[in-house]
Write an enzyme that holds these catalytic residues in place. Structure first.
Site, PDB file in Angstrom:
ATOM      1  N   GLU A 163      26.643 -10.529 -19.873  1.00 42.85           N
ATOM      2  CA  GLU A 163      25.373  -9.986 -20.405  1.00 42.85           C
ATOM      3  C   GLU A 163      24.451  -9.366 -19.368  1.00 42.85           C
ATOM      4  O   GLU A 163      23.256  -9.644 -19.361  1.00 42.85           O
ATOM      5  CB  GLU A 163      24.625 -11.089 -21.162  1.00 42.85           C
ATOM      6  CG  GLU A 163      25.414 -11.666 -22.304  1.00 42.85           C
ATOM      7  CD  GLU A 163      24.633 -12.717 -23.100  1.00 42.85           C
ATOM      8  OE1 GLU A 163      23.533 -13.098 -22.660  1.00 42.85           O
ATOM      9  OE2 GLU A 163      25.123 -13.129 -24.159  1.00 42.85           O
ATOM     10  N   ASN A 205      31.756  -9.380 -19.666  1.00 48.71           N
ATOM     11  CA  ASN A 205      31.578  -9.784 -21.071  1.00 48.71           C
ATOM     12  C   ASN A 205      30.154  -9.463 -21.521  1.00 48.71           C
ATOM     13  O   ASN A 205      29.195  -9.736 -20.788  1.00 48.71           O
ATOM     14  CB  ASN A 205      31.814 -11.305 -21.144  1.00 48.71           C
ATOM     15  CG  ASN A 205      31.959 -11.842 -22.558  1.00 48.71           C
ATOM     16  OD1 ASN A 205      32.776 -11.337 -23.328  1.00 48.71           O
ATOM     17  ND2 ASN A 205      31.186 -12.863 -22.897  1.00 48.71           N
ATOM     18  N   HIS A 242      29.073 -10.732 -31.937  1.00 48.55           N
ATOM     19  CA  HIS A 242      28.245 -11.565 -32.826  1.00 48.55           C
ATOM     20  C   HIS A 242      27.599 -10.620 -33.847  1.00 48.55           C
ATOM     21  O   HIS A 242      26.691  -9.873 -33.504  1.00 48.55           O
ATOM     22  CB  HIS A 242      27.161 -12.287 -32.023  1.00 48.55           C
ATOM     23  CG  HIS A 242      27.706 -13.264 -31.034  1.00 48.55           C
ATOM     24  ND1 HIS A 242      28.387 -14.399 -31.435  1.00 48.55           N
ATOM     25  CD2 HIS A 242      27.688 -13.293 -29.684  1.00 48.55           C
ATOM     26  CE1 HIS A 242      28.747 -15.086 -30.347  1.00 48.55           C
ATOM     27  NE2 HIS A 242      28.351 -14.433 -29.284  1.00 48.55           N
ATOM     28  N   GLU A 271      33.815 -13.639 -28.650  1.00 51.20           N
ATOM     29  CA  GLU A 271      32.923 -14.649 -29.246  1.00 51.20           C
ATOM     30  C   GLU A 271      32.661 -14.317 -30.713  1.00 51.20           C
ATOM     31  O   GLU A 271      31.533 -14.440 -31.203  1.00 51.20           O
ATOM     32  CB  GLU A 271      31.595 -14.724 -28.482  1.00 51.20           C
ATOM     33  CG  GLU A 271      31.771 -15.002 -27.005  1.00 51.20           C
ATOM     34  CD  GLU A 271      30.447 -15.103 -26.242  1.00 51.20           C
ATOM     35  OE1 GLU A 271      29.377 -15.238 -26.877  1.00 51.20           O
ATOM     36  OE2 GLU A 271      30.495 -15.060 -25.012  1.00 51.20           O
ATOM     37  N   ASP A 273      31.800 -13.930 -34.354  1.00 49.39           N
ATOM     38  CA  ASP A 273      31.294 -14.594 -35.560  1.00 49.39           C
ATOM     39  C   ASP A 273      30.549 -13.544 -36.379  1.00 49.39           C
ATOM     40  O   ASP A 273      29.977 -12.609 -35.830  1.00 49.39           O
ATOM     41  CB  ASP A 273      30.466 -15.851 -35.272  1.00 49.39           C
ATOM     42  CG  ASP A 273      29.294 -15.656 -34.323  1.00 49.39           C
ATOM     43  OD1 ASP A 273      28.925 -14.498 -34.037  1.00 49.39           O
ATOM     44  OD2 ASP A 273      28.732 -16.666 -33.876  1.00 49.39           O
TER      45      ASP A 273
END
Ligand code: XIL
Length: 470
Positions: A163, A205, A242, A271, A273
């Site tokens: 990030e 990432n 996400h 990750e 979702d």
């Protein structure tokens, strides 16, 4: 990695319906010839990919949780246990208990591990948060070296830096104490990680890097391209993925993954979702899987937790199992898509792009119609080694209540993404008719525009246009 245990459904089904001769034949013929994977890991393994989840050490004693995790997934990420605050709570005092617990659970069950994360502005230990300058730079590098050395040989891929880019339209770096140590902090972290564990793949990432047209995506892409050009050791890019209604799965996701892969890195969904429920959630999950399967260097997908109740965003029910551990519609759509496979477009090597169009075709057309008149004008957008963007501006020559515009591309060109309109396609796939997605009313002299991405296959010719007004 666990060897996938494949279920031979064809044989079982034929046997089950063998009393009903006609039905039996129909069912048997409708089934795919290849055996289908009956778990996510088995289905993903069919195309050489992994399917992973984030694991919380504190939940491993929950039998429902650990048995689903063991059955379905073959790549494990520690949800929090390998982060900076967990592994170095006091400077130079390392604490690996929970991280080791997850790694040993994973490895004793035949699973691989994604390490997450060596350097990040968030979840830093208190002692690091107020540091700056060369002492912070050195502390960060020492952390990367120590943690990567501790897990050497046990980690398939590390999120070396997490990030580091800003949200919004800047496309630049996020401000943080680490960033303020100098713009080269990211490459320094990658070099330290490579020296400590040369066998681990090293990833950058981030989140909100899924939509190819977003500035943040472009910022990360440019950094990775620069790293590859200068020999900074980077092997992969992780897309956190996400999603929710305000940040849905973009229709150009495969474009993003393919363009990054073309830089010579693996890409991974790290990750995943997606908040929501039912068929709409299931469809979005399917889209993500399809995008990954369409890119040969998209090597695996990790969901960020097991059951909805385990999620960091539990109220959004974003995962594949409900709170009781039942498979959701999203689970079934992911499994089916993995089993169906995808059309994998091999990743091409970057080539130099032409700076202008070699064979421009007419840029405007104005067929007059009884209902009014409009003009469509083409303008070039960004170009890449395998695709280019175009914008069509519609100008109303009279007051019009609506318009439609056809965009014809020439084989092997293909329009692979559009924005600001509702497209339909002819049967050849070469002619797209774009209509306004809202009201198409324009008064004389007013303009509106829509855009698209063309996968050109080496043909850089501009599309031809028509505009029809009513
Ligand atoms: C989240 C965890 O899931 C939570 O338990 C924790 O409280 C905060 O961090 N991006 C990342 C992950 O890279 O590490 C974050 O995980 C989610 C967003």
């Amino acid at each position: 990695m666990t060897t996938p245990r494949l279920t031979h459904r064809r044989g079982r089904l034929v046997a089950a319906v063998s009393g009903l001769a006609v039905t039996a034949v129909t069912v048997a013929l409708a089934l795919p010839a290849a055996a289908a994977g009956s778990t996510l890991q088995a289905a993903a393994s069919e195309s050489g990919r992994y399917f992973g989840t984030a694991i919380a050490a504190s939940r491993l004693s929950d039998g429902t949780y650990s048995s689903i995790a063991n059955r379905e997934f073959n790549m494990i990420t520690a949800e929090n246990e390998m982060k900076m605050d967990a592994t170095e709570p006091n400077q130079n005092q390392f604490s690996y208990g929970n991280g080791d617990r997850i790694v040993s659970w994973a490895r004793s069950n035949g699973k691989q591990v994604r390490g997450h994360a060596l350097a990040w502005h968030s979840q830093q230990p208190g002692w690091m948060q107020n540091m700056s300058g060369s002492s912070l730079r050195n502390a960060m590098l020492n952390h990367v070296t120590q943690v990567a050395t501790h897990y050497k040989g046990q980690v398939y891929a590390w999120d070396v830096v997490n990030e580091a880019f800003a949200d919004g339209s800047s496309g630049g770096r996020r401000d943080s104490n680490l960033q303020r140590t100098g713009n080269d902090w990211i490459e320094a972290a990658f070099r330290a990680a490579r020296a400590a564990d040369p066998g681990a793949k090293l990833c950058y990432n981030d989140y909100n890097t899924d939509n190819w047209s977003h500035a943040k995506t472009q910022g990360v892409y440019n950094m990775v391209r620069d790293f590859k050009a200068r020999g900074v050791p980077i092997d992969c890019v992780g897309f956190q993925a996400h999603f929710n209604s305000g940040n849905p799965v973009p229709s150009n996701y495969d474009v993003t993954l393919r363009n990054f892969a073309a830089l010579g890195v693996d890409v991974q969904i790290t990750e995943l979702d997606i908040e929501g429920s039912g068929s709409s959630q299931a469809q979005q999950y399917q889209g993500v899987v399809q995008a990954c399967l369409s890119v040969s260097r998209c090597t695996g997908i990790t969901v960020w937790g097991v059951r909805d109740s385990d999620s960091w965003r539990a109220s959004g029910t974003p995962l594949l199992f409900d709170g009781s551990g039942n498979k959701k519609a999203a689970y079934t759509s992911v499994l089916n898509q993995l089993n169906a496979g995808g059309t994998t477009t091999p990743t091409s090597n970057p080539t130099s792009n032409p700076t202008s169009n070699p064979t421009p075709s007419p840029t405007t057309t104005t067929p007059p119609t009884s209902g009014g008149s409009c003009t469509a004008t083409y303008s070039e957008g960004q170009k890449w080694n395998d695709r280019f963007n175009g914008t069509v501006t519609i100008r109303a020559n009279t007051n019009i209540s609506s318009w439609q515009s056809t965009v014809t591309v020439r084989s092997p060109q293909k329009i692979i993404a559009t924005w600001n309109g509702s497209p339909t396609w002819d049967s050849s796939g070469n002619v797209m008719t774009m209509r306004p997605s809202g009201s198409g009313a324009l008064s004389a002299g007013q303009t509106t525009s829509f855009g698209f991405t063309v996968q050109h296959g080496g043909n850089w010719t501009w599309p031809s246009l028509t505009c029809t007004a009513s």
